[in-house]
Scaffold this active site. Sequence first.
Site, PDB file in Angstrom:
ATOM      1  N   TYR A 118     -38.824  -4.436 -41.541  1.00  0.00           N
ATOM      2  CA  TYR A 118     -38.493  -3.934 -42.867  1.00  0.00           C
ATOM      3  C   TYR A 118     -37.797  -2.577 -42.680  1.00  0.00           C
ATOM      4  O   TYR A 118     -37.476  -2.185 -41.567  1.00  0.00           O
ATOM      5  CB  TYR A 118     -39.762  -3.807 -43.704  1.00  0.00           C
ATOM      6  CG  TYR A 118     -40.266  -5.107 -44.298  1.00  0.00           C
ATOM      7  CD1 TYR A 118     -40.125  -6.322 -43.643  1.00  0.00           C
ATOM      8  CD2 TYR A 118     -40.908  -5.115 -45.529  1.00  0.00           C
ATOM      9  CE1 TYR A 118     -40.600  -7.501 -44.196  1.00  0.00           C
ATOM     10  CE2 TYR A 118     -41.383  -6.297 -46.093  1.00  0.00           C
ATOM     11  CZ  TYR A 118     -41.224  -7.487 -45.434  1.00  0.00           C
ATOM     12  OH  TYR A 118     -41.682  -8.648 -45.978  1.00  0.00           O
ATOM     13  N   GLN A 150     -49.938  -2.799 -50.708  1.00  0.00           N
ATOM     14  CA  GLN A 150     -48.994  -2.650 -49.612  1.00  0.00           C
ATOM     15  C   GLN A 150     -47.649  -2.251 -50.209  1.00  0.00           C
ATOM     16  O   GLN A 150     -47.054  -3.004 -50.971  1.00  0.00           O
ATOM     17  CB  GLN A 150     -48.851  -3.954 -48.830  1.00  0.00           C
ATOM     18  CG  GLN A 150     -47.959  -3.817 -47.606  1.00  0.00           C
ATOM     19  CD  GLN A 150     -47.695  -5.148 -46.935  1.00  0.00           C
ATOM     20  OE1 GLN A 150     -47.003  -5.993 -47.511  1.00  0.00           O
ATOM     21  NE2 GLN A 150     -48.221  -5.339 -45.742  1.00  0.00           N
ATOM     22  N   ALA A 158     -56.221 -13.289 -42.702  1.00  0.00           N
ATOM     23  CA  ALA A 158     -55.301 -13.816 -43.705  1.00  0.00           C
ATOM     24  C   ALA A 158     -55.411 -15.321 -43.829  1.00  0.00           C
ATOM     25  O   ALA A 158     -56.001 -15.846 -44.762  1.00  0.00           O
ATOM     26  CB  ALA A 158     -53.873 -13.383 -43.374  1.00  0.00           C
ATOM     27  N   ARG A 159     -54.867 -16.061 -42.846  1.00  0.00           N
ATOM     28  CA  ARG A 159     -54.765 -17.524 -43.000  1.00  0.00           C
ATOM     29  C   ARG A 159     -56.126 -18.199 -43.153  1.00  0.00           C
ATOM     30  O   ARG A 159     -56.264 -19.135 -43.958  1.00  0.00           O
ATOM     31  CB  ARG A 159     -54.020 -18.109 -41.807  1.00  0.00           C
ATOM     32  CG  ARG A 159     -52.530 -17.826 -41.821  1.00  0.00           C
ATOM     33  CD  ARG A 159     -51.873 -18.191 -40.503  1.00  0.00           C
ATOM     34  NE  ARG A 159     -52.305 -17.288 -39.431  1.00  0.00           N
ATOM     35  CZ  ARG A 159     -51.962 -17.446 -38.153  1.00  0.00           C
ATOM     36  NH1 ARG A 159     -51.209 -18.477 -37.792  1.00  0.00           N
ATOM     37  NH2 ARG A 159     -52.362 -16.587 -37.238  1.00  0.00           N
TER      38      ARG A 159
END
Length: 393
Positions: A176, A106, A351-352
């Site tokens: 971002y 990424q 993810a988690r």
Amino acid sequence: MPETPAPEVPEVFEPARLGPLTLRNRIIKAATFEGMSRGALVSDDLIAFHRRHAAGGVGMTTVAYCAVQPEGRTERNQIWMRPEAVPGLRRLADAVHAEGAAVSAQIGHAGPVANSRSNRVPSLAPVGMFNPQSMQMTRRATEDDIRRVTGAHATAARLAIEAGFDAVEIHLGHNYFASSFLSPRINRREDAYGGSLENRAKVARAVARAVRDEVGDRVAVLAKLNMDDGVRGGLRPDESVQVARWLEADGSVDALELTAGSSLLNPMYLFRGDAPVKEFAATFPQPQRLGVRLVGKRFIRAYPYEEAYLLETARRFRAALGLPLVLLGGITERATMDLAMAEGFPFVAMARALLREPDLIDRIKAEPATPSLCVHCNKCMPTIFSGTHCVLA
């Protein structure tokens, strides 16, 4: 007239094409900042982290996050892409490949989310603004800054190829750098990069174009795009769908991973479930610790958790695009993966649940009814400052 047959629904554990890449299955370990890099370089802990996820059965794991410039880091130890980083990245890629998975980098620039105090250089934003994370002002990005950051994405992608990576994921979300330009709330510029959506999308489109021109078809190119900033006055789905259409028409990406929320203004909009205010506060020194405990709930808001919680919004993108889409958010069970496939999403990202159980994918493959042990407490989130992990595992 004979009825048109319904499109065949893909099987989540079958191999799948992603641009020039073939993944062993359709499950991607989503980027979650690992907090395991040292001196802005790969560490043995970071390699072991991604090896575990590869060994656990994902089709591809995503290294998060690789800044394209030193001022684009969210903290000083975070990897930034330069020749010195290549040997460590190559060891990481080799370790993941040895377990049969692909690996993605990424790449991005944190912009106003970057920690200028930690990086010891001002953060960049569309306009000068106060950053509550570093307690300092950002610097308004000049046109030269925009060109420099755009070119740095291309360089980062080339270095990822040199390191043996199979894909790059361009970070266009969470406010971002590129995402902050997309946001009408943050981007108050009055020049060619502000105002209309077409102007605000110039940075995101230029970055994706620069990366594609650099890599060609040597690796897969994904982009992580905000569907919704989750804040009043931020980017909303109707505008984001148009940005996605432009990216598709530009031919600059092979797939979009759909995300939401603002790391700057509303981080929990993506991470549904409990809001770990007390745990976040404990990571800060005084007096910030007291401040977070007193007012943290205004910033770290709790949202109810449900499986596939971004699906409803993501359907609008699926209806508008022919581009492959990666469904993110509340993917913990085989039934949810199958639902995503049936709804036209050829990939899912997790993810988690994988932080709690890195081998969850292999266990679901062996027994589809396997439940996830993740309870969505989100206490893993504050651990990014000390090595991302599930506190219950």
